[in-house]
Design an enzyme around this catalytic site. Structure first.
Site, PDB file in Angstrom:
ATOM      1  N   HIS A   2      -2.138 -26.864  11.245  1.00 11.83           N
ATOM      2  CA  HIS A   2      -0.521 -28.091  11.564  1.00 11.83           C
ATOM      3  C   HIS A   2      -0.627 -29.067  12.402  1.00 11.83           C
ATOM      4  O   HIS A   2      -0.434 -30.671  11.738  1.00 11.83           O
ATOM      5  CB  HIS A   2       0.601 -26.761  12.115  1.00 11.83           C
ATOM      6  CG  HIS A   2       0.660 -25.558  11.748  1.00 11.83           C
ATOM      7  ND1 HIS A   2       0.767 -25.202  11.139  1.00 11.83           N
ATOM      8  CD2 HIS A   2       1.447 -24.226  12.316  1.00 11.83           C
ATOM      9  CE1 HIS A   2       1.097 -24.139  10.497  1.00 11.83           C
ATOM     10  NE2 HIS A   2       1.168 -24.081  11.764  1.00 11.83           N
ATOM     11  N   ASP A  58      -4.085 -21.065  16.497  1.00 10.19           N
ATOM     12  CA  ASP A  58      -2.990 -21.450  15.468  1.00 10.19           C
ATOM     13  C   ASP A  58      -2.250 -22.029  15.659  1.00 10.19           C
ATOM     14  O   ASP A  58      -1.277 -21.566  14.074  1.00 10.19           O
ATOM     15  CB  ASP A  58      -2.247 -19.608  16.874  1.00 10.19           C
ATOM     16  CG  ASP A  58      -1.074 -19.736  15.677  1.00 10.19           C
ATOM     17  OD1 ASP A  58      -1.022 -18.962  14.878  1.00 10.19           O
ATOM     18  OD2 ASP A  58       0.272 -19.909  16.973  1.00 10.19           O
ATOM     19  N   LYS A  97      -2.198 -18.564   5.828  1.00 14.31           N
ATOM     20  CA  LYS A  97      -3.238 -18.515   7.056  1.00 14.31           C
ATOM     21  C   LYS A  97      -2.905 -17.273   7.524  1.00 14.31           C
ATOM     22  O   LYS A  97      -2.235 -16.436   8.031  1.00 14.31           O
ATOM     23  CB  LYS A  97      -2.975 -19.978   8.046  1.00 14.31           C
ATOM     24  CG  LYS A  97      -1.494 -19.509   8.635  1.00 14.31           C
ATOM     25  CD  LYS A  97      -1.375 -20.603   9.953  1.00 14.31           C
ATOM     26  CE  LYS A  97      -1.687 -20.545  10.520  1.00 14.31           C
ATOM     27  NZ  LYS A  97      -0.458 -20.382  12.408  1.00 14.31           N
ATOM     28  N   ARG A 155       1.113  -0.866   0.112  1.00 14.46           N
ATOM     29  CA  ARG A 155      -0.252   0.042   0.272  1.00 14.46           C
ATOM     30  C   ARG A 155       0.634   1.228   0.198  1.00 14.46           C
ATOM     31  O   ARG A 155       0.448   2.022  -0.425  1.00 14.46           O
ATOM     32  CB  ARG A 155      -1.174   0.503   1.702  1.00 14.46           C
ATOM     33  CG  ARG A 155      -2.091   0.140   0.927  1.00 14.46           C
ATOM     34  CD  ARG A 155      -3.245   0.232   2.553  1.00 14.46           C
ATOM     35  NE  ARG A 155      -3.826   1.204   1.880  1.00 14.46           N
ATOM     36  CZ  ARG A 155      -4.840   1.836   2.431  1.00 14.46           C
ATOM     37  NH1 ARG A 155      -5.726   0.485   3.177  1.00 14.46           N
ATOM     38  NH2 ARG A 155      -6.109   2.953   2.158  1.00 14.46           N
TER      39      ARG A 155
END
Ligand code: BG6
Length: 490
Positions: free
Chosen positions: A237, A232, A145, A46
């Site tokens: 995982h 998380d 993710k 940006r």
């Protein structure tokens, strides 16, 4: 297989992931001569920075993080000549002109759009790419993710991205699948005759999967406090590792064959009820303590942490898979920050021998176990009983060890290097399919809901330990121990 020419577009191109992982990974592949001479990396940000200013940021932020291969001036020059900086507002389709101009028009050149951005803007980016005519059958999208925060948001991402890209063009990253040992686990299970006959409830007593980190939440509190260890680490995982351990032999290594087998595991996970959930899951949050002899603060004293945060930094659970192969075999999953050690490993424990012919009781035999080590070192260790040298017949545990670094001298590849190469090659096996993602969220959702609605807190644990005592009690109820409790010298 040589890569064909590509333009790799990194949305979030000046962000943390691009600087820490993606650019260093591409540099390593460039040095290995994997990249076609004219291939380019277009970093989208940006900030209204010039090409020179952006390259300066890469120089000061990304370059120092490249440890191996060592950076040489000529290789660095060749690499940075591939980088193009484009400034635009990713959520405003009318601002995409600089990207349209930067991309090469030749449709034979693969276009990969890597979205290292918050998932909330995935849909807008995909639509903007489409509106600007940047999506062709030869383009791919990579989704980093977190891929949603519950089932509904994951479904929404799948649906919205799916309006623009075919499933075969979508690469959902779980970087654990790019780790060397995870693929070696596939080799171990399906490249050898030894293990598969034993790989079932008749011979295996339990499986432990641990990803423990010494690090705390670092500077990611803003994200982490709304996520927690379950979202998380566990939903992605740990469940992916579980799938690779538990899946039925796929018919081939082709993406859909492997992903079908993994999906079957996710769909067979026993659902938790409010009662089984309370009995089989422990969550914790780190308090002040010592890691590697250094004092570290409590989670709630980390910069910007809410004083009464209920976010878990540790989860341990007992999961079960309702299939003929695995019925009754507990899979203990555990992950946490600020643990006593930093490691990722899978321990497959076999059953006890049925009868001892030696002058030692059966319970003096350590059951055989296979330890699959992902990090810090990569390798396999088979624990066996062997006779101790000398007079008499005394058996003791001994180890058969395969250290990948020792055995294979070839240079290592970081997970992101391998995964980026796979995207550029169009190889989907190591990426999650949409239905897998949804099945994983579907299974964890009751846990999330119960934690949100109840007013209890995660259990505190001192930093530098293995989590709350309740985690030992969880496995202890089944007469078992976590590996480090059995082998303190390890
Ligand atoms: C990320 C998590 O996906 O994995 C982090 O968001 C975690 O919280 C990291 O630290 C661990 O990855 P690795 O490869 O360092 O074990």
């Amino acid at each position: 297989m040589a890569l064909s020419d590509f333009d790799l577009v990194l949305f979030g191109g000046s962000g943390d992931l691009a600087m820490r992982k993606l650019l260093p990974a591409m540099y390593a592949r460039d040095v290995a001569n994997d990249l076609p001479p004219t291939a380019r990396i277009i970093c989208v940000g940006r900030a209204d920075a010039s090409q020179e200013e952006f390259l300066q940021t890469v120089e000061t932020t990304s370059k120092p993080l490249i440890k191996s291969p060592a950076v040489t001036q000529s290789a660095w020059q060749r690499f940075t000549a591939r980088i193009v900086y484009v400034s635009l507002n990713a959520t405003d389709a009318t601002s995409y002109k600089p990207l349209v101009e930067a991309l090469r028009k030749d449709e034979a050149i693969t276009k990969v759009y890597y979205l290292a951005t918050p998932p909330a803007i995935f849909a807008q980016i995909c639509e903007s790419l489409k509106e600007n005519g940047l999506v062709t059958p030869n383009s791919r999208v990579v989704l980093e993710k977190p891929l949603g925060r519950d089932l509904a948001s994951a479904k929404q991402i799948n649906a919205e991205v799916g309006k623009v890209f075919e499933e075969s063009q979508i690469y959902r990253i779980d970087h654990y699948l790019g780790k060397e040992t995870v693929q070696n686990l596939l080799a171990l299970r399906f490249g050898n005759i030894l293990f598969e006959p034993l790989w079932r409830r008749e011979w295996i007593s339990d499986v432990q999967i641990t990803i423990a980190e010494k690090l705390g939440v670092g500077n990611r509190l803003g994200y982490y406090d709304t996520s927690g260890a379950l979202r998380d680490m566990l939903q992605n995982h740990l469940l992916q590792l579980l799938c690779i351990v538990a899946m039925e032999p796929p018919t081939s290594i082709s993406p859909d064959a492997v992903r079908d087998s993994k999906l079957q595991v996710l769909r067979s996970l026993k659902r938790f009820t409010p009662t089984t959930l309370a009995q089989n899951i422990v969550r914790g949050q780190y308090r002040a303590g010592h890691v590697d002899g250094k004092a570290v603060p409590s989670y709630r004293d980390e910069p910007d942490a809410p004083a009464h945060s209920r976010t878990e930094t540790f989860v341990a659970m007992k999961a079960e898979i309702d299939t003929w192969r695995w019925a009754g075999v507990p899979f203990y999953l555990r992950t946490g920050k600020r643990m006593a050690d930093g490691l990722a490993e899978i321990v497959v424990r076999f059953k006890q021998i049925p009868h001892s012919i030696f002058n030692q009781p059966t319970n003096s035999f350590q059951p055989n176990s296979l330890v699959i080590r992902l990090q810090p070192d990569e390798g396999l260790r088979m624990n066996l009983m062997a006779k101790t040298p000398g007079d008499g017949m005394r058996l003791k545990q001994a180890e058969l060890e395969l250290d990948f670094r020792e055995q294979f001298k070839s240079p290592r590849m970081e997970a992101y290097e391998r995964l980026l190469l796979d995207v550029l090659r169009g190889q989907l096996t190591l990426f999650m399919r949409g239905d897998e993602l949804e099945a994983a969220w579907e299974w964890v959702e009751p846990i999330l809901n119960s934690w949100e609605s109840e007013d209890s807190y995660p259990l505190p644990y001192a930093s530098g330990t293995w989590g709350p005592a309740a985690a030992s009690a969880l496995i202890g109820r089944d007469g078992l121990q976590w590996r480090e409790e059995v082998l303190p010298e390890d």
